[in-house]
Design a protein around this motif. Structure first.
Motif, PDB file in Angstrom:
ATOM      1  N   ILE A  52       0.838  -1.209   0.000  1.00  0.00           N
ATOM      2  CA  ILE A  52       0.000   0.000   0.000  1.00  0.00           C
ATOM      3  C   ILE A  52       0.870   1.255   0.000  1.00  0.00           C
ATOM      4  O   ILE A  52       0.575   2.245  -0.684  1.00  0.00           O
ATOM      5  CB  ILE A  52      -0.958  -0.027   1.205  1.00  0.00           C
ATOM      6  CG1 ILE A  52      -1.970  -1.172   1.039  1.00  0.00           C
ATOM      7  CG2 ILE A  52      -1.671   1.316   1.359  1.00  0.00           C
ATOM      8  CD1 ILE A  52      -2.773  -1.475   2.279  1.00  0.00           C
TER       9      ILE A  52
ATOM     10  N   GLU B  73       0.983   4.408  -2.727  1.00  0.00           N
ATOM     11  CA  GLU B  73       0.983   5.830  -2.388  1.00  0.00           C
ATOM     12  C   GLU B  73       2.195   6.554  -2.983  1.00  0.00           C
ATOM     13  O   GLU B  73       2.155   7.779  -3.186  1.00  0.00           O
ATOM     14  CB  GLU B  73       0.974   5.980  -0.863  1.00  0.00           C
ATOM     15  CG  GLU B  73      -0.311   5.457  -0.221  1.00  0.00           C
ATOM     16  CD  GLU B  73      -0.234   5.343   1.291  1.00  0.00           C
ATOM     17  OE1 GLU B  73      -1.299   5.244   1.938  1.00  0.00           O
ATOM     18  OE2 GLU B  73       0.905   5.330   1.831  1.00  0.00           O
TER      19      GLU B  73
ATOM     20  N   GLN C 198      -7.454   0.892   3.314  1.00  0.00           N
ATOM     21  CA  GLN C 198      -6.268   1.684   2.987  1.00  0.00           C
ATOM     22  C   GLN C 198      -5.917   1.543   1.510  1.00  0.00           C
ATOM     23  O   GLN C 198      -5.519   2.520   0.855  1.00  0.00           O
ATOM     24  CB  GLN C 198      -5.091   1.226   3.852  1.00  0.00           C
ATOM     25  CG  GLN C 198      -5.238   1.525   5.328  1.00  0.00           C
ATOM     26  CD  GLN C 198      -4.144   0.852   6.161  1.00  0.00           C
ATOM     27  OE1 GLN C 198      -3.037   0.630   5.679  1.00  0.00           O
ATOM     28  NE2 GLN C 198      -4.460   0.511   7.392  1.00  0.00           N
TER      29      GLN C 198
ATOM     30  N   ALA D 187      -5.667   4.417  -1.346  1.00  0.00           N
ATOM     31  CA  ALA D 187      -4.438   4.654  -2.095  1.00  0.00           C
ATOM     32  C   ALA D 187      -4.681   4.572  -3.602  1.00  0.00           C
ATOM     33  O   ALA D 187      -4.115   5.349  -4.373  1.00  0.00           O
ATOM     34  CB  ALA D 187      -3.373   3.644  -1.682  1.00  0.00           C
TER      35      ALA D 187
ATOM     36  N   ALA E  16      -3.867   7.968  -5.308  1.00  0.00           N
ATOM     37  CA  ALA E  16      -2.510   7.927  -5.866  1.00  0.00           C
ATOM     38  C   ALA E  16      -2.437   7.183  -7.194  1.00  0.00           C
ATOM     39  O   ALA E  16      -1.929   7.717  -8.179  1.00  0.00           O
ATOM     40  CB  ALA E  16      -1.552   7.295  -4.855  1.00  0.00           C
TER      41      ALA E  16
END
Length: 600
Positions: A162, A166, A235, A239, A243
């Motif tokens: 993760i 990012e 999460q 992301a 991102a």
């Protein structure tokens, strides 16, 4: 003094001389051994330090089992980072040059030659700023950034994954900046070879669970608690949204609006900045041989002529009425030679792999435990990807555009990519006995690796893998394809051939489909030198086998010949040749005869 006393005294002098000489020999041997150990130790410290440093530079860390795995970041690929690496590698080469080669043990000498080739190639690429074009017609820096299948073992690995998601915007922005610098100085991939490649970015612009980067989160190991799994999925989705999607969207727009319109029109590597030196460096990197483009071109023409005669013999064997051009058309268009579904093509490949399993015991002395799976090439890259590609865990077969994938070539392709080619080769590299440094076990030289892959296609004939004359012709067509590469790569990058000229040459000499020959020629144009590795490596292996068979006669055992090659892992072809010469001179012995557990 009487004679009775003189004789014992003389004998004592002789004895003392002999003892001193013997002691001198022992001391000299110990000093030499100490110097040799010292040189070996210097070398070991150098390559272990560099390899660990390089792993960190490339965004790797050691996990709890001591294995190198992806960290929570992508590498720094900025121009400043590249300059720092060049400085480090130049210093490493200077340090290597100070280690006396004549004081290295035989095994350490191989390590030194492998290390020198690796670091020289890496330094050369930075010097020529190849990082300003981090892609070619079928391989891109933005692909392969997530697992092809499955996920990760533990929560820590998911957290690192993760974190990498990012970090994607920063990573892509650095690549984009480098590519802009390349465009500004006339260094880019030829535009014609990248047509439509930006489409491979589109699947990664999908939001939520449809994004390919979410795939590892769909099935997680039970050792991770439900609460942890839920938190990790949340999460990951965040992301992806904040991102991944933005990074791929910005990159897509850059490729579509800036890079593809600005990429160069000419094709030859020789036309790039300092292009002639660059092409020679690429030849050296991929073939690990000191050959000129002219020499390679002539070798290619000779191989094309030889293989053409063998192809004509197969055409006569099936009693085809017509010339070779007509035979090619028949092979390209007759429905009997083509799969109707992807599963059918994968099934043919799987059956070839299993038939080869039955031949492995007579092919190799050492067999690894690791197994590979067969997978289709991912849809996002399949339209412009090669027919197949194999590695440690999987062997990919391209099922896109089935009318361009003749089944009579699948046996040769499977041997090359799966077993005893790349997938098996990679497993042996990890598992074979022998004190091989980590930097060698995880290295890959194209001349060695692709030479072995092409050799295994020929080996299939010796093992009876090809069941019909058409499958044997498919093998020959593939061999011809690799011989044509010697002519086409040098033709384009040194002699200034056009794309159409290269395609026509391949079309006239092989039965490859129009789709295949187009994607292949684009690959050679966009990846100077790499295509030369296959045939040159295979030619060396077959030549050394012929020499071994003649020298050893009935004592020749192909298992041991193959074990020597694969046991070296990946080495420059010059090292492979010298080690095979040594093996022949020693009588062609089992290289693992002293490994007790292999003899049980």
């Amino acid at each position: 003094m009487n004679a009775s006393r003189i004789v014992p005294f003389s004998a004592m002098l002789i004895a003392m001389t002999l003892v001193c000489g013997f002691l001198s020999t022992i001391i000299s041997s110990k000093v030499a051994a100490q110097e040799r150990r010292s040189a070996d130790e210097q070398l070991r410290e150098l390559y272990e330090t560099e390899f660990a440093w390089r792993q960190h530079e490339m965004g790797k860390i050691r996990n709890e089992r001591g294995e190198w795995v992806d960290a929570g970041r992508w590498p720094d690929v900025s121009a400043a980072a590249q300059a720092r690496r060049l400085e480090y590698w130049n210093a490493a080469l200077e340090q290597l040059a100070r280690i006396p080669r004549d004081q290295l043990s035989a095994k350490a000498l191989i390590n030194a030659e492998v290390f020198e080739q690796i670091i020289t190639s890496r330094a050369s690429n930075v010097r020529f700023r190849t990082y300003e074009a981090p892609l070619n017609s079928d391989t891109f820096f933005w692909s392969g950034l997530h697992p092809r299948m499955g996920g990760f073992d533990n929560a820590q690995a998911y957290q690192r994954y993760i974190a990498r998601l990012e970090d994607l915007p920063r990573y892509f922005q650095q690549h984009t900046a480098n590519m802009r610098e390349g465009l500004a100085r006339g260094y880019s991939v030829p535009a014609v070879t990248l047509k439509g490649r930006e489409q491979s970015l589109l699947p990664y612009r999908a939001a939520g669970e449809e994004n390919p980067f979410y795939a590892p989160l769909k099935a997680m190991p039970s050792r991770i608690s439900e609460a942890q799994q839920s938190a990790l999925r949340k999460q990951a989705l965040e992301a992806i949204q904040t991102a991944v999607v933005s990074a791929y969207t910005a990159l897509f727009e850059f490729m579509r609006d800036e890079y593809l319109p600005g990429a160069r029109e000419d094709l030859a590597a020789r036309s790039l900045p300092d292009g002639e030196a660059f092409y020679l460096a690429q030849i050296r990197e991929y073939t690990t041989l000191d050959l000129t483009p002219e020499q390679i071109h002539e070798q290619g023409l000779a191989e094309v002529k030889r293989i053409w005669a063998e192809m004509q013999a197969v055409r006569d064997d099936v009693e085809f009425e017509g010339d070779m051009a007509a035979f090619f058309e028949f092979l390209r268009n007759d429905p009997q030679f083509y799969a109707r579904t992807p599963a059918e093509l994968l099934g043919v490949s799987s059956y070839v792999a299993k038939r080869m399993d039955g031949k492995l015991a007579e092919t190799l002395g050492f067999l690894p435990r690791r197994r590979f799976t067969l997978l289709p090439v991912p849809d996002a890259i399949a339209p412009f990807y090669t027919g197949g590609r194999g590695g440690l865990n999987s062997c990919l077969m391209n099922t896109y555009d089935l009318p361009s994938r003749p089944l009579y070539t699948i046996p040769a392709l499977t041997l090359h990519e799966c077993a005893p080619g790349h997938a098996l080769q990679a497993a042996i590299s990890r598992e074979a006995p022998g004190d091989i440094p980590e930097f060698r076990a995880r290295n890959y030289f194209s001349g060695y690796g692709e030479g072995w892959g092409l050799y295994t296609e020929w080996l299939g004939s010796q093992l009876g893998i090809y069941q019909t004359p058409y499958e044997e012709f498919g093998r020959l067509s593939y061999e011809m394809w690799r011989a044509c590469r010697l002519v086409i790569d040098t033709g384009v990058h040194y002699y200034g051939w056009s794309r159409e000229q290269a395609q026509d040459y391949l079309r006239r000499h092989s039965a490859l489909s129009e789709h295949e020959l187009t994607t292949e020629v684009d690959r050679y144009i966009s990846w100077p030198g790499q295509a030369l590795a296959y045939k040159l490596g295979e030619m060396l292996i077959r030549r050394k086998r012929a020499e071994a068979e003649e020298a050893l006669g009935a004592a020749f055992d192909q298992r041991y010949f193959h074990d020597v090659i694969l046991g070296l892992r990946s080495v420059p072809l010059s090292v492979l040749e010298s080690e095979l010469d040594r093996w022949i001179a020693d009588g062609g012995q089992n290289p693992y005869a002293d490994v007790d557990w292999l003899q049980r």
